[in-house]
Each structure stands twice: as C-alpha cells, then as structure tokens.
Design a protein around this motif. Sequence first.
Motif, PDB file in Angstrom:
ATOM      1  N   THR A 199      12.312  -9.587   4.166  1.00 37.88           N
ATOM      2  CA  THR A 199      11.882  -9.536   2.768  1.00 37.88           C
ATOM      3  C   THR A 199      10.853  -8.436   2.555  1.00 37.88           C
ATOM      4  OG1 THR A 199      12.275 -11.911   2.558  1.00 37.88           O
ATOM      5  CG2 THR A 199      10.899 -10.878   0.879  1.00 37.88           C
ATOM      6  N   ILE A 200       9.874  -8.346   3.440  1.00 35.06           N
ATOM      7  CA  ILE A 200       8.844  -7.310   3.318  1.00 35.06           C
ATOM      8  C   ILE A 200       9.469  -5.924   3.433  1.00 35.06           C
ATOM      9  CG2 ILE A 200       6.816  -6.316   4.464  1.00 35.06           C
ATOM     10  CD1 ILE A 200       6.065  -9.270   5.194  1.00 35.06           C
ATOM     11  N   SER A 201      10.425  -5.767   4.348  1.00 39.12           N
ATOM     12  CA  SER A 201      11.109  -4.480   4.507  1.00 39.12           C
ATOM     13  C   SER A 201      11.910  -4.124   3.264  1.00 39.12           C
ATOM     14  CB  SER A 201      12.017  -4.529   5.731  1.00 39.12           C
ATOM     15  OG  SER A 201      12.720  -3.327   5.889  1.00 39.12           O
ATOM     16  N   ASN A 202      12.564  -5.104   2.657  1.00 33.23           N
ATOM     17  CA  ASN A 202      13.346  -4.846   1.453  1.00 33.23           C
ATOM     18  C   ASN A 202      12.465  -4.468   0.264  1.00 33.23           C
ATOM     19  OD1 ASN A 202      15.795  -5.310   2.713  1.00 33.23           O
ATOM     20  ND2 ASN A 202      15.848  -7.473   2.168  1.00 33.23           N
ATOM     21  N   ILE A 203      11.290  -5.045   0.182  1.00 36.04           N
ATOM     22  CA  ILE A 203      10.347  -4.676  -0.878  1.00 36.04           C
ATOM     23  C   ILE A 203       9.914  -3.229  -0.700  1.00 36.04           C
ATOM     24  CG2 ILE A 203       8.005  -5.095  -1.762  1.00 36.04           C
ATOM     25  CD1 ILE A 203       8.508  -8.089  -1.227  1.00 36.04           C
ATOM     26  N   ASP A 204       9.649  -2.845   0.542  1.00 36.41           N
ATOM     27  CA  ASP A 204       9.399  -1.445   0.902  1.00 36.41           C
ATOM     28  C   ASP A 204       8.254  -0.832   0.099  1.00 36.41           C
ATOM     29  OD1 ASP A 204       9.853   0.907   2.317  1.00 36.41           O
ATOM     30  OD2 ASP A 204      11.277   1.671   0.840  1.00 36.41           O
ATOM     31  N   ALA A 205       7.156  -1.560   0.003  1.00 32.19           N
ATOM     32  CA  ALA A 205       6.006  -1.074  -0.765  1.00 32.19           C
ATOM     33  C   ALA A 205       5.187  -0.083   0.050  1.00 32.19           C
ATOM     34  CB  ALA A 205       5.121  -2.248  -1.187  1.00 32.19           C
ATOM     35  N   GLY A 216      -4.188   4.352 -16.139  1.00 31.59           N
ATOM     36  CA  GLY A 216      -3.962   5.690 -15.612  1.00 31.59           C
ATOM     37  C   GLY A 216      -2.596   5.856 -14.983  1.00 31.59           C
ATOM     38  N   PHE A 217      -1.713   4.868 -15.156  1.00 24.72           N
ATOM     39  CA  PHE A 217      -0.374   4.911 -14.561  1.00 24.72           C
ATOM     40  C   PHE A 217       0.676   4.457 -15.570  1.00 24.72           C
ATOM     41  CE2 PHE A 217      -3.097   4.544 -10.884  1.00 24.72           C
ATOM     42  CZ  PHE A 217      -2.455   5.269  -9.897  1.00 24.72           C
ATOM     43  N   ASP A 218       1.872   4.983 -15.396  1.00 26.05           N
ATOM     44  CA  ASP A 218       3.064   4.420 -16.027  1.00 26.05           C
ATOM     45  C   ASP A 218       3.714   3.479 -15.024  1.00 26.05           C
ATOM     46  OD1 ASP A 218       2.945   5.764 -18.499  1.00 26.05           O
ATOM     47  OD2 ASP A 218       3.886   7.545 -17.632  1.00 26.05           O
ATOM     48  N   ILE A 219       4.178   2.316 -15.505  1.00 29.14           N
ATOM     49  CA  ILE A 219       4.831   1.329 -14.646  1.00 29.14           C
ATOM     50  C   ILE A 219       6.332   1.348 -14.901  1.00 29.14           C
ATOM     51  CG2 ILE A 219       4.952  -1.090 -13.974  1.00 29.14           C
ATOM     52  CD1 ILE A 219       2.187  -1.495 -15.104  1.00 29.14           C
ATOM     53  N   SER A 220       7.107   1.292 -13.827  1.00 30.07           N
ATOM     54  CA  SER A 220       8.557   1.221 -13.959  1.00 30.07           C
ATOM     55  C   SER A 220       9.125   0.355 -12.847  1.00 30.07           C
ATOM     56  CB  SER A 220       9.170   2.623 -13.899  1.00 30.07           C
ATOM     57  OG  SER A 220       8.885   3.243 -12.657  1.00 30.07           O
ATOM     58  N   ALA A 221      10.385  -0.029 -13.010  1.00 32.59           N
ATOM     59  CA  ALA A 221      11.134  -0.748 -11.981  1.00 32.59           C
ATOM     60  C   ALA A 221      10.387  -1.980 -11.468  1.00 32.59           C
ATOM     61  CB  ALA A 221      11.473   0.184 -10.815  1.00 32.59           C
ATOM     62  N   VAL A 222       9.942  -2.830 -12.399  1.00 29.38           N
ATOM     63  CA  VAL A 222       9.253  -4.069 -12.006  1.00 29.38           C
ATOM     64  C   VAL A 222      10.289  -5.051 -11.469  1.00 29.38           C
ATOM     65  CG1 VAL A 222       7.790  -5.961 -12.774  1.00 29.38           C
ATOM     66  CG2 VAL A 222       7.504  -3.680 -13.779  1.00 29.38           C
ATOM     67  N   ARG A 223      10.031  -5.575 -10.276  1.00 22.93           N
ATOM     68  CA  ARG A 223      10.979  -6.496  -9.636  1.00 22.93           C
ATOM     69  C   ARG A 223      10.228  -7.691  -9.046  1.00 22.93           C
ATOM     70  NH1 ARG A 223      11.912  -1.496  -7.500  1.00 22.93           N
ATOM     71  NH2 ARG A 223      13.808  -0.375  -8.023  1.00 22.93           N
ATOM     72  N   PHE A 224      11.018  -8.724  -8.708  1.00 21.69           N
ATOM     73  CA  PHE A 224      10.445  -9.960  -8.176  1.00 21.69           C
ATOM     74  C   PHE A 224      11.289 -10.449  -7.006  1.00 21.69           C
ATOM     75  CE2 PHE A 224       9.413  -9.546 -12.595  1.00 21.69           C
ATOM     76  CZ  PHE A 224       8.064  -9.886 -12.666  1.00 21.69           C
ATOM     77  N   VAL A 225      10.632 -11.169  -6.086  1.00 20.62           N
ATOM     78  CA  VAL A 225      11.331 -11.849  -4.997  1.00 20.62           C
ATOM     79  C   VAL A 225      10.912 -13.313  -5.046  1.00 20.62           C
ATOM     80  CG1 VAL A 225      11.601 -12.103  -2.512  1.00 20.62           C
ATOM     81  CG2 VAL A 225      11.431  -9.813  -3.514  1.00 20.62           C
ATOM     82  N   ASN A 226      11.875 -14.189  -5.255  1.00 21.18           N
ATOM     83  CA  ASN A 226      11.611 -15.620  -5.380  1.00 21.18           C
ATOM     84  C   ASN A 226      12.327 -16.343  -4.247  1.00 21.18           C
ATOM     85  OD1 ASN A 226      11.537 -18.334  -6.050  1.00 21.18           O
ATOM     86  ND2 ASN A 226      11.961 -18.012  -8.218  1.00 21.18           N
ATOM     87  N   ASP A 227      11.563 -16.763  -3.242  1.00 22.23           N
ATOM     88  CA  ASP A 227      12.130 -17.446  -2.083  1.00 22.23           C
ATOM     89  C   ASP A 227      11.226 -18.610  -1.712  1.00 22.23           C
ATOM     90  OD1 ASP A 227      13.127 -18.333   0.341  1.00 22.23           O
ATOM     91  OD2 ASP A 227      13.565 -16.323   1.097  1.00 22.23           O
ATOM     92  N   ALA A 228      11.603 -19.808  -2.146  1.00 26.75           N
ATOM     93  CA  ALA A 228      10.771 -20.993  -1.937  1.00 26.75           C
ATOM     94  C   ALA A 228      10.702 -21.412  -0.478  1.00 26.75           C
ATOM     95  CB  ALA A 228      11.299 -22.143  -2.793  1.00 26.75           C
ATOM     96  N   SER A 229      11.551 -20.848   0.381  1.00 23.35           N
ATOM     97  CA  SER A 229      11.475 -21.183   1.803  1.00 23.35           C
ATOM     98  C   SER A 229      10.344 -20.443   2.503  1.00 23.35           C
ATOM     99  CB  SER A 229      12.804 -20.865   2.492  1.00 23.35           C
ATOM    100  OG  SER A 229      13.009 -19.463   2.600  1.00 23.35           O
ATOM    101  N   LEU A 230       9.782 -19.425   1.831  1.00 24.15           N
ATOM    102  CA  LEU A 230       8.701 -18.642   2.422  1.00 24.15           C
ATOM    103  C   LEU A 230       7.336 -19.048   1.881  1.00 24.15           C
ATOM    104  CD1 LEU A 230      10.326 -15.078   2.453  1.00 24.15           C
ATOM    105  CD2 LEU A 230      10.191 -16.741   4.315  1.00 24.15           C
ATOM    106  N   THR A 231       7.197 -19.083   0.568  1.00 24.76           N
ATOM    107  CA  THR A 231       5.912 -19.433  -0.039  1.00 24.76           C
ATOM    108  C   THR A 231       6.151 -19.967  -1.430  1.00 24.76           C
ATOM    109  OG1 THR A 231       3.735 -18.583  -0.698  1.00 24.76           O
ATOM    110  CG2 THR A 231       5.593 -17.062  -0.835  1.00 24.76           C
ATOM    111  N   ASP A 232       5.104 -20.522  -2.039  1.00 24.29           N
ATOM    112  CA  ASP A 232       5.254 -21.170  -3.344  1.00 24.29           C
ATOM    113  C   ASP A 232       5.065 -20.206  -4.514  1.00 24.29           C
ATOM    114  OD1 ASP A 232       2.558 -20.903  -2.671  1.00 24.29           O
ATOM    115  OD2 ASP A 232       1.944 -22.691  -3.769  1.00 24.29           O
ATOM    116  N   HIS A 233       4.931 -18.908  -4.237  1.00 21.49           N
ATOM    117  CA  HIS A 233       4.813 -17.900  -5.286  1.00 21.49           C
ATOM    118  C   HIS A 233       5.884 -16.831  -5.097  1.00 21.49           C
ATOM    119  CE1 HIS A 233       0.749 -18.691  -7.148  1.00 21.49           C
ATOM    120  NE2 HIS A 233       0.694 -19.485  -6.083  1.00 21.49           N
ATOM    121  N   ALA A 234       6.386 -16.303  -6.195  1.00 23.38           N
ATOM    122  CA  ALA A 234       7.258 -15.135  -6.126  1.00 23.38           C
ATOM    123  C   ALA A 234       6.413 -13.886  -5.924  1.00 23.38           C
ATOM    124  CB  ALA A 234       8.082 -15.014  -7.404  1.00 23.38           C
ATOM    125  N   ALA A 235       6.987 -12.904  -5.248  1.00 20.49           N
ATOM    126  CA  ALA A 235       6.344 -11.598  -5.108  1.00 20.49           C
ATOM    127  C   ALA A 235       6.698 -10.744  -6.317  1.00 20.49           C
ATOM    128  CB  ALA A 235       6.813 -10.909  -3.833  1.00 20.49           C
TER     129      ALA A 235
END
Length: 353
Positions: A142-148, A319-338
């Motif tokens: 999941t962390i790799s797929n987010i690729d932040a 001071g920034f433009d925001i684009s491509a806002v995404r979420f990861v919702n996996d209740a098997s990992l934690t109780d919050h979406a990324a």
Amino acid sequence: MKNSRYYIFLFFIISFFDISCSAHDDEIDAIIDEADTVWVPQVIYDTIYKDSLVHDTIIKDSLVHDTVYIDSLIHDTIIVDNIVNDTIIIDRVIHDTIIIEHGLDKIRVAQWNLGHFALGKSYDTKISQDRFTEMQRKWTETISNIDADVFCCCEYNTNFVNSGNNHDAVTAREALFPQYQFAYIGSKPYATSYMQTAIFSRLPIKNIKQHVYRHTVQSGRYFQYGDLSMNGKTVKVVATHLDFNQGANGAAYRKDQINELMDFFSSDPFVIICADWNGVLTSYGIIEESGYTIANRDVNTYPSGSSPQWPLDNIICKGFDISAVRFVNDASLTDHAAIYAEFTIIDESKITK
C-alpha cells in the motif's frame, strides 16, 4: 534544460586504503556525460558495484541516489547546485544523496493515521510475530502504491512488532519505510499516548522541531515541522494530530489548536499541513481565510471500511495548487483512510497576499 546547463562535478575522496578506481570513474563519468546532454536534470538513480556497472536508470522529477559498493572508504559526491546529504561507511556501502533543486516544483504528499498498528484500538502495536510477513507485505504494498515523496503519519508506533521470547522487536521504520532515506520520528509524550507523529521523505527536511500546543485535552499533543527546499523556496512541512472530543473541552481545544497553527505559520508563504484533524475542516472558516486550500472537502475517511462517516483526515496548503487527490481505504490495516495528492508550487509573485 530550458536553455540553461547544469554543471555536475564529481569529487572522489579516497582515504585509508590505496585503491585504483579508474574503471569506476569511467562508469560514473559516462552516466554524467549522457545526463548532461540529453536529460533535463531532476533525478538519477545509480547503483554501481565494483568493477561492474549493474544499474543506471535516469528518472525525471525526483532525486539522485548513488550507491557504490567498494571495499574501502570512497566518497563520491556529485554537486548539482547544492549538496544535500553525504554518508560515508567504511568497508561497506557508501550512500550519497544529492537533490537537484532546479525544476523540482511538484511533489506527492500523503497523510495517514496508522492506528499504532492496532486498528486504532490501542496505543501499542498488536501485530504478532507470526503475522509479521503477511502484514508487512500488505502495508508495504500500500505504501509503495501511494508512492509519496513525503509521507506524514500520525498514531505512529515505533515498533511494528514488539520483542518476544524468541525474537527481537521489528521497528516500523525498517519494516515499512526503508525506501525513505530521511526519517523524522516525533516523540511519544507518555507510554499510553495516542500522540506520535512521523515524517518519511525522499527529500531532506531541515530544522525539524516539535511544538506543543498551548491548550490540549491529552497532554503533550504537538505539531512536528521542518523546512523542505523546492525551486529555491522554503516549504514548511507539518505533521500533527489534533484533539478529539474528550469531555467538554475537546471541540474548543481543537479550534484553538487550529488557530495556533494558522498564527504560527502566518508569515510563511509555502506550507503543507498533514493531519488527522478530528473535525470537519470546512467548518473552520479561519483556515481558508488564512489563505489555505483544503484537499479533502467531502470524502469521509473515518472509520475505514464500507461506511466511513466523517472526513477527519486531510491535507491543507498555501502557496500550492492541489491536484489528483486520492484515498486508500483498507480497514484491515487501520481505522483511517489515507489521503494523498500532488502539490505544485505557485510562483510567489502570483500568490494573493
């Protein structure tokens, strides 16, 4: 290269051992020569083994990683406008990281409440040794797929697996975030606290500090912040976790914490704040009045799973433009979406004061 050239200088410091590295020199020079003629300089990943060039890939829009395996102390430093970090390890691996600041105007930033690897139900990890392989794979994929480029965490837990009778503890740093060279792990105010932040970054963040809020329900709540350089501009990166509704003071203290954040960074033109806000940000007019843009305006992130009810997890910036806002919702990992998004820096002359 936008009609300008970047000059890359290669310095070798050879100490302690008498080693001939002419072949190694030629290999690195070849990479640099090619990059200087065909590449808009932003990123290089080079992995070089003694006497054999194994991997040389030029990638745009990130960093420079040079890993050299040699039997002695050799320090290779490529200077492109600014040396960021050089680490020398004798007789093992030398890892040099150089950030090329010119052209770095967009980064991907993530915010995730990790729930202490206990689904948010405890202040300490509940990952057992027998589930380590399974859960490490799920988290790292999941962390790799987010690729932040910058990954901010709250409800962080130092250990991913605690020590036991037949095994040592495994830290979250080594289990989940080894791909991030820079790690800034905040303190835990006390053993049973839910308040611990961490910032993992591919880019160096300087002057990291913690600031404890003046009013807190849970003592010791803080925001962690530091300076990230983009296009010669200083960006404040902030990770925090605001109070929730504990008793009569929760909502009032949370509002005061937001006001404190707005005041603290009021003179900074470039700011990115990642948090579990424990509230609906659009209800706090001071955020947008202070010049911030809210990434998540309507997506519920808590509790994770099929029926989230509140948009508690958010990133705000100025001071920034925001684009491509995404979420990861996996209740098997934690109780919050990324939440994660792309942040493109705005020309300072175009920012409304």
